[in-house]
Design a protein around this motif. Structure first.
Motif, mmCIF file in Angstrom:
data_model
loop_
_atom_site.group_PDB
_atom_site.id
_atom_site.type_symbol
_atom_site.label_atom_id
_atom_site.label_comp_id
_atom_site.label_asym_id
_atom_site.label_seq_id
_atom_site.Cartn_x
_atom_site.Cartn_y
_atom_site.Cartn_z
ATOM 1 N N CYS A 28 60.289 73.206 -13.208
ATOM 2 C CA CYS A 28 61.035 73.687 -14.374
ATOM 3 C C CYS A 28 60.306 73.262 -15.643
ATOM 4 O O CYS A 28 59.594 72.250 -15.654
ATOM 5 C CB CYS A 28 62.454 73.111 -14.385
ATOM 6 N N TYR A 29 60.540 74.037 -16.710
ATOM 7 C CA TYR A 29 59.853 73.815 -17.971
ATOM 8 C C TYR A 29 60.816 74.014 -19.132
ATOM 9 O O TYR A 29 61.807 74.734 -19.013
ATOM 10 C CB TYR A 29 58.697 74.813 -18.135
ATOM 11 N N THR A 30 60.482 73.403 -20.264
ATOM 12 C CA THR A 30 61.163 73.713 -21.523
ATOM 13 C C THR A 30 60.189 74.508 -22.376
ATOM 14 O O THR A 30 58.971 74.354 -22.268
ATOM 15 C CB THR A 30 61.575 72.446 -22.300
ATOM 16 N N GLY A 64 70.621 75.043 -19.638
ATOM 17 C CA GLY A 64 70.201 76.137 -20.499
ATOM 18 C C GLY A 64 68.814 75.990 -21.087
ATOM 19 O O GLY A 64 68.221 76.974 -21.532
ATOM 20 N N VAL A 65 68.256 74.778 -21.113
ATOM 21 C CA VAL A 65 66.913 74.566 -21.648
ATOM 22 C C VAL A 65 65.850 74.525 -20.551
ATOM 23 O O VAL A 65 64.679 74.371 -20.840
ATOM 24 C CB VAL A 65 66.804 73.274 -22.497
ATOM 25 N N ARG A 66 66.279 74.660 -19.309
ATOM 26 C CA ARG A 66 65.352 74.562 -18.179
ATOM 27 C C ARG A 66 65.048 75.965 -17.638
ATOM 28 O O ARG A 66 65.950 76.698 -17.276
ATOM 29 C CB ARG A 66 65.955 73.682 -17.095
ATOM 30 N N CYS A 79 66.438 81.235 -16.186
ATOM 31 C CA CYS A 79 67.042 80.063 -16.802
ATOM 32 C C CYS A 79 67.908 79.377 -15.764
ATOM 33 O O CYS A 79 68.669 80.038 -15.055
ATOM 34 C CB CYS A 79 67.880 80.507 -18.005
ATOM 35 N N GLU A 80 67.826 78.061 -15.657
ATOM 36 C CA GLU A 80 68.610 77.349 -14.643
ATOM 37 C C GLU A 80 70.114 77.515 -14.824
ATOM 38 O O GLU A 80 70.860 77.428 -13.864
ATOM 39 C CB GLU A 80 68.259 75.851 -14.644
ATOM 40 N N ALA A 81 70.557 77.776 -16.038
ATOM 41 C CA ALA A 81 71.992 77.955 -16.274
ATOM 42 C C ALA A 81 72.512 79.215 -15.583
ATOM 43 O O ALA A 81 73.707 79.343 -15.326
ATOM 44 C CB ALA A 81 72.283 78.018 -17.768
ATOM 45 N N HIS A 82 71.636 80.139 -15.281
ATOM 46 C CA HIS A 82 72.003 81.414 -14.638
ATOM 47 C C HIS A 82 70.977 81.692 -13.546
ATOM 48 O O HIS A 82 70.277 82.701 -13.570
ATOM 49 C CB HIS A 82 72.022 82.539 -15.674
ATOM 50 N N ASP A 83 70.877 80.792 -12.590
ATOM 51 C CA ASP A 83 69.767 80.739 -11.651
ATOM 52 C C ASP A 83 69.581 81.990 -10.796
ATOM 53 O O ASP A 83 68.495 82.258 -10.336
ATOM 54 C CB ASP A 83 69.901 79.500 -10.762
ATOM 55 N N GLU A 84 70.613 82.745 -10.561
ATOM 56 C CA GLU A 84 70.481 83.945 -9.730
ATOM 57 C C GLU A 84 70.167 85.179 -10.571
ATOM 58 O O GLU A 84 70.166 86.300 -10.064
ATOM 59 C CB GLU A 84 71.763 84.166 -8.929
ATOM 60 N N ASN A 151 62.486 67.944 -15.401
ATOM 61 C CA ASN A 151 63.110 67.908 -14.082
ATOM 62 C C ASN A 151 64.061 69.094 -13.905
ATOM 63 O O ASN A 151 64.752 69.490 -14.832
ATOM 64 C CB ASN A 151 63.861 66.587 -13.873
ATOM 65 N N CYS A 152 64.059 69.670 -12.720
ATOM 66 C CA CYS A 152 65.024 70.730 -12.399
ATOM 67 C C CYS A 152 66.339 70.077 -11.982
ATOM 68 O O CYS A 152 66.345 69.013 -11.369
ATOM 69 C CB CYS A 152 64.501 71.582 -11.231
#
Length: 155
Positions: A28-30, A64-66, A79-84, A151-152
């Motif tokens: 994961c990245y910012t 939301g930042v990942r 975005c990890e906040a909406h991973d699918e 980190n994820c």
């Protein structure tokens, strides 16, 4: 001996300065600008949010930042906040970047690209849809974001 040692040191520094980014699909990245302005999913739309303390951001639970890039460079943005789901824009009059798009939806999906210099990334969904420094949509040149591994939170 000293001139040779200095030449080796100069080459080492030059090679570090020209290092290029590799987008690992498992990490994961910012994406940020000016050290504190981060691309962040807010109500399923990408916005700029200020996070003054990087350590707190890394230790926190803000999904939301990942971001991750399952296909690496030139691939989709997730975005990890909406991973699918994927990041994208509407086809008609795009003004913002949604974080809840799917492969079957009527949107133009965003892709991640490494800048020509190799040290930043930019997001686009077509030659005429570039992400701006304010997380808007523009036909102008895409904005180059700073990218750092984080980190994820999801496995």
């Amino acid at each position: 001996m000293w001139p040779r040692l200095l030449a080796v040191f100069a080459l080492s520094v030059a090679s570090l300065a020209s290092a290029t980014i590799t987008l690992d699909p498992t990490l994961c990245y910012t994406l940020s600008a000016n050290g504190t302005q981060y691309l962040d999913s807010t109500n399923s739309v990408l916005k700029i949010q200020v996070h003054a303390n990087r350590t707190e951001l890394e230790q926190g639970d803000d999904k939301g930042v990942r971001f991750h890039f399952p296909l690496g460079e030139n691939g989709w943005v997730v975005c990890e906040a909406h991973d699918e789901h994927y990041v994208g824009t509407t086809f008609v009059n795009p003004t913002e970047w949604s974080t809840e798009d799917s492969l079957a939806s009527a949107v133009s999906l965003a892709t991640i690209h490494i800048s020509d210099a190799g040290d930043q990334v930019y997001i686009t969904s077509s030659p005429r849809r570039q992400m701006t420094s304010t997380a808007g949509v523009s036909s102008a040149t895409a904005f180059n974001w700073d990218i750092q591994q984080i980190n994820c939170l999801l496995s």
